[in-house]
Design an enzyme around this catalytic site. Structure first.
Site, PDB file in Angstrom:
ATOM      1  N   GLY A  79     -40.871 -57.773 -70.095  1.00 21.01           N
ATOM      2  CA  GLY A  79     -40.164 -56.898 -69.153  1.00 21.01           C
ATOM      3  C   GLY A  79     -39.655 -57.695 -67.967  1.00 21.01           C
ATOM      4  O   GLY A  79     -39.841 -58.913 -67.892  1.00 21.01           O
ATOM      5  N   SER A  81     -39.751 -59.111 -64.382  1.00 20.21           N
ATOM      6  CA  SER A  81     -40.954 -59.505 -63.639  1.00 20.21           C
ATOM      7  C   SER A  81     -40.719 -59.588 -62.138  1.00 20.21           C
ATOM      8  O   SER A  81     -41.622 -60.002 -61.400  1.00 20.21           O
ATOM      9  CB  SER A  81     -41.466 -60.851 -64.160  1.00 20.21           C
ATOM     10  N   TYR A 142     -39.577 -52.299 -59.003  1.00 18.56           N
ATOM     11  CA  TYR A 142     -40.441 -53.062 -59.918  1.00 18.56           C
ATOM     12  C   TYR A 142     -41.896 -52.577 -59.817  1.00 18.56           C
ATOM     13  O   TYR A 142     -42.539 -52.280 -60.836  1.00 18.56           O
ATOM     14  CB  TYR A 142     -40.312 -54.550 -59.570  1.00 18.56           C
ATOM     15  N   LYS A 146     -44.396 -50.569 -62.605  1.00 22.64           N
ATOM     16  CA  LYS A 146     -45.751 -50.971 -63.012  1.00 22.64           C
ATOM     17  C   LYS A 146     -46.738 -49.815 -62.779  1.00 22.64           C
ATOM     18  O   LYS A 146     -47.678 -49.625 -63.556  1.00 22.64           O
ATOM     19  CB  LYS A 146     -46.179 -52.220 -62.249  1.00 22.64           C
ATOM     20  N   SER A 171     -50.349 -63.853 -58.068  1.00 20.04           N
ATOM     21  CA  SER A 171     -49.293 -64.857 -58.264  1.00 20.04           C
ATOM     22  C   SER A 171     -49.844 -65.912 -59.210  1.00 20.04           C
ATOM     23  O   SER A 171     -50.630 -66.769 -58.791  1.00 20.04           O
ATOM     24  CB  SER A 171     -48.923 -65.519 -56.943  1.00 20.04           C
ATOM     25  N   SER A 172     -49.434 -65.860 -60.473  1.00 21.66           N
ATOM     26  CA  SER A 172     -49.952 -66.813 -61.448  1.00 21.66           C
ATOM     27  C   SER A 172     -48.883 -67.845 -61.764  1.00 21.66           C
ATOM     28  O   SER A 172     -47.917 -67.566 -62.484  1.00 21.66           O
ATOM     29  CB  SER A 172     -50.419 -66.083 -62.718  1.00 21.66           C
ATOM     30  N   ARG A 180     -48.928 -66.818 -48.465  1.00 24.16           N
ATOM     31  CA  ARG A 180     -49.304 -65.590 -49.170  1.00 24.16           C
ATOM     32  C   ARG A 180     -50.085 -65.922 -50.442  1.00 24.16           C
ATOM     33  O   ARG A 180     -51.084 -65.290 -50.773  1.00 24.16           O
ATOM     34  CB  ARG A 180     -48.031 -64.787 -49.478  1.00 24.16           C
TER      35      ARG A 180
HETATM   36  P1  NAI Z   1     -41.172 -63.855 -66.880  1.00 23.73           P
HETATM   37  O1  NAI Z   1     -40.003 -63.186 -66.266  1.00 23.73           O
HETATM   38  O2  NAI Z   1     -41.205 -65.335 -66.871  1.00 23.73           O
HETATM   39  O3  NAI Z   1     -41.359 -63.353 -68.379  1.00 23.73           O
HETATM   40  C1  NAI Z   1     -41.050 -62.052 -68.805  1.00 23.73           C
HETATM   41  C2  NAI Z   1     -40.527 -62.134 -70.205  1.00 23.73           C
HETATM   42  O4  NAI Z   1     -40.161 -60.823 -70.615  1.00 23.73           O
HETATM   43  C3  NAI Z   1     -39.274 -63.025 -70.333  1.00 23.73           C
HETATM   44  O5  NAI Z   1     -39.466 -64.010 -71.323  1.00 23.73           O
HETATM   45  C4  NAI Z   1     -38.175 -62.057 -70.703  1.00 23.73           C
HETATM   46  O6  NAI Z   1     -37.228 -62.600 -71.627  1.00 23.73           O
HETATM   47  C5  NAI Z   1     -38.954 -60.911 -71.334  1.00 23.73           C
HETATM   48  N1  NAI Z   1     -38.198 -59.660 -71.224  1.00 23.73           N
HETATM   49  C6  NAI Z   1     -37.519 -59.192 -70.145  1.00 23.73           C
HETATM   50  N2  NAI Z   1     -36.909 -58.048 -70.419  1.00 23.73           N
HETATM   51  C7  NAI Z   1     -37.202 -57.772 -71.703  1.00 23.73           C
HETATM   52  C8  NAI Z   1     -36.833 -56.708 -72.570  1.00 23.73           C
HETATM   53  N3  NAI Z   1     -36.050 -55.711 -72.146  1.00 23.73           N
HETATM   54  N4  NAI Z   1     -37.299 -56.737 -73.838  1.00 23.73           N
HETATM   55  C9  NAI Z   1     -38.097 -57.758 -74.259  1.00 23.73           C
HETATM   56  N5  NAI Z   1     -38.461 -58.781 -73.493  1.00 23.73           N
HETATM   57  C10 NAI Z   1     -38.023 -58.796 -72.218  1.00 23.73           C
HETATM   58  O7  NAI Z   1     -42.457 -63.269 -66.142  1.00 23.73           O
HETATM   59  P2  NAI Z   1     -43.937 -63.869 -66.077  1.00 23.73           P
HETATM   60  O8  NAI Z   1     -44.133 -64.509 -64.750  1.00 23.73           O
HETATM   61  O9  NAI Z   1     -44.241 -64.614 -67.289  1.00 23.73           O
HETATM   62  O10 NAI Z   1     -44.791 -62.509 -66.050  1.00 23.73           O
HETATM   63  C11 NAI Z   1     -45.242 -61.914 -67.238  1.00 23.73           C
HETATM   64  C12 NAI Z   1     -45.660 -60.484 -66.934  1.00 23.73           C
HETATM   65  O11 NAI Z   1     -46.667 -60.496 -65.938  1.00 23.73           O
HETATM   66  C13 NAI Z   1     -44.526 -59.628 -66.412  1.00 23.73           C
HETATM   67  O12 NAI Z   1     -44.681 -58.313 -66.940  1.00 23.73           O
HETATM   68  C14 NAI Z   1     -44.750 -59.597 -64.917  1.00 23.73           C
HETATM   69  O13 NAI Z   1     -44.268 -58.394 -64.350  1.00 23.73           O
HETATM   70  C15 NAI Z   1     -46.274 -59.697 -64.849  1.00 23.73           C
HETATM   71  N6  NAI Z   1     -46.701 -60.332 -63.611  1.00 23.73           N
HETATM   72  C16 NAI Z   1     -46.553 -61.683 -63.430  1.00 23.73           C
HETATM   73  C17 NAI Z   1     -46.986 -62.282 -62.272  1.00 23.73           C
HETATM   74  C18 NAI Z   1     -46.924 -63.752 -62.057  1.00 23.73           C
HETATM   75  O14 NAI Z   1     -47.436 -64.214 -61.042  1.00 23.73           O
HETATM   76  N7  NAI Z   1     -46.351 -64.549 -62.953  1.00 23.73           N
HETATM   77  C19 NAI Z   1     -47.572 -61.466 -61.181  1.00 23.73           C
HETATM   78  C20 NAI Z   1     -47.669 -60.056 -61.481  1.00 23.73           C
HETATM   79  C21 NAI Z   1     -47.256 -59.526 -62.654  1.00 23.73           C
HETATM   80  C1  15L Z   2     -45.074 -60.440 -59.519  1.00 25.68           C
HETATM   81  O1  15L Z   2     -45.309 -59.298 -59.909  1.00 25.68           O
HETATM   82  C2  15L Z   2     -44.015 -61.262 -60.148  1.00 25.68           C
HETATM   83  O2  15L Z   2     -43.926 -61.035 -61.533  1.00 25.68           O
HETATM   84  C3  15L Z   2     -44.187 -62.753 -59.893  1.00 25.68           C
HETATM   85  O3  15L Z   2     -42.971 -63.412 -60.233  1.00 25.68           O
HETATM   86  C4  15L Z   2     -44.543 -63.020 -58.446  1.00 25.68           C
HETATM   87  O4  15L Z   2     -43.481 -62.623 -57.611  1.00 25.68           O
HETATM   88  C5  15L Z   2     -45.797 -62.236 -58.095  1.00 25.68           C
HETATM   89  O5  15L Z   2     -45.665 -60.861 -58.390  1.00 25.68           O
HETATM   90  C6  15L Z   2     -46.211 -62.365 -56.627  1.00 25.68           C
HETATM   91  O6  15L Z   2     -46.446 -61.342 -55.998  1.00 25.68           O
HETATM   92  O7  15L Z   2     -46.309 -63.497 -56.157  1.00 25.68           O
END
Ligand code: NAI
Ligand code: 15L
Length: 270
Positions: A79, A81, A142, A146, A171-172, A180
């Protein structure tokens, strides 16, 4: 990477496998199941040993129904992000999550680990400590999407018994990059620990837990989610000196500094 273990599930689905967290988890989850089905809208390359690959848009209901066929458990990362226009969020995160849960119901999938976000409670202030039982305060479309995903998971557990652990990830990323993130950071090794704990804990029902490492200054209290058995082993402290040198002062009138959601509280309009 944490130590390998016996498989937890026969077929595990990882959505969002082409994203930042998906790429980190993909090799780590192979050992936790007999078959890892990886999926994304984006190209995922060739299937690795023990994998199946399906390129699927989450808003495509028929494709998502086929995607869940034979799947015992899901790690749902797919989804948008970050903040986007509502219509885009609606398709990827809201319709997409509904399609996933509906397909899980039809195919008898037992458990979903849902990548929620700290932005579900981003409008709490940075001088408050929030726990998963407190009311949500989304900071963006966003964050709202969630919160919808969390409510959807609650409904599918209450009505159909599909278990979910909602991970309100902070924030991973490989490093804590700013002030932050000293509070919100979670290492990839701790992310793996949290996901594996969520997949392996015997009974989770509907649970919500914040995803953070063992940081010194935190805004979230996971006491109510102790049953997940998550034990973070990393900390943002090694990044503190470099972060504070780069960002020596804070503007306490800036909403991005006052609120936990940081820049998300003022992103847009789109
Ligand atoms: P990202 O943006 O790198 O990966 C999301 C993936 O979902 C992408 O590969 C994208 O192609 C795919 N995607 C987007 N729209 C789509 C759709 N309509 N159908 C199928 N696939 C779709 O994000 P990241 O950082 O890997 O995060 C993964 C999940 O964790 C997300 O749901 C994000 O909201 C959540 N998250 C991540 C955080 C972080 O710190 N990385 C923090 C909080 C939540
Ligand atoms: C999220 O939910 C986002 O997916 C990630 O890209 C960061 O922005 C993270 O929160 C954050 O709060 O640092």
């Amino acid at each position: 990477m944490t130590s390998p273990a016996t498989p937890l599930y026969k077929r595990l689905l990882l959505t969002g496998a082409a994203g930042g967290l998906g790429r980190a988890l993909r090799p780590r989850l192979t050992a936790r199941c007999e078959v890892l089905r990886v999926s994304d809208l984006a190209d995922l390359g060739a299937a690795q040993p023990g994998e199946e690959v399906q390129q699927v848009a989450l808003q495509d209901r028929a494709a998502v129904l086929a995607l869940l066929d034979g799947v015992d458990a899901v790690v749902h990362l797919g989804g948008l992000s970050t903040e986007h226009a509502f219509d885009d969020i609606l398709q990827a995160n809201i319709v997409g999550a509904y399609n996933l849960y509906e397909a899980a119901r039809i195919h008898g999938t037992r458990r979903i680990v849902f990548a929620s976000s700290n932005h579900v409670t981003g409008f709490y202030r940075q001088d408050e400590v929030v726990n998963p039982t407190m009311p949500v305060r989304p900071d963006s479309y966003y964050g709202l999407s969630k919160a919808f995903g969390e409510n959807l998971a609650r409904f599918y557990f209450d009505r159909y018994g599909i278990e979910t652990v909602c991970l309100r990830i902070g924030s991973s990323f490989p490093e804590a990059k700013d002030r932050r993130m000293l509070a919100t950071w979670m290492s990839y090794d701790d992310l793996e620990r949290l996901v594996v704990a969520s997949l392996s804990s015997p009974v989770v029902g509907y649970s919500v837990i914040y995803g953070m490492s063992d940081n010194h200054h935190v805004w979230w209290d996971n006491t109510s989610a102790k049953h997940i058995g998550y034990r973070p082993q990393d900390s943002s402290e090694p990044f503190r000196a470099a972060v504070e040198a780069r960002q020596p002062t804070l503007d306490l009138t800036d909403p991005a500094v006052l609120y936990q959601g940081g820049g998300f509280v003022k992103a847009g309009p789109f």
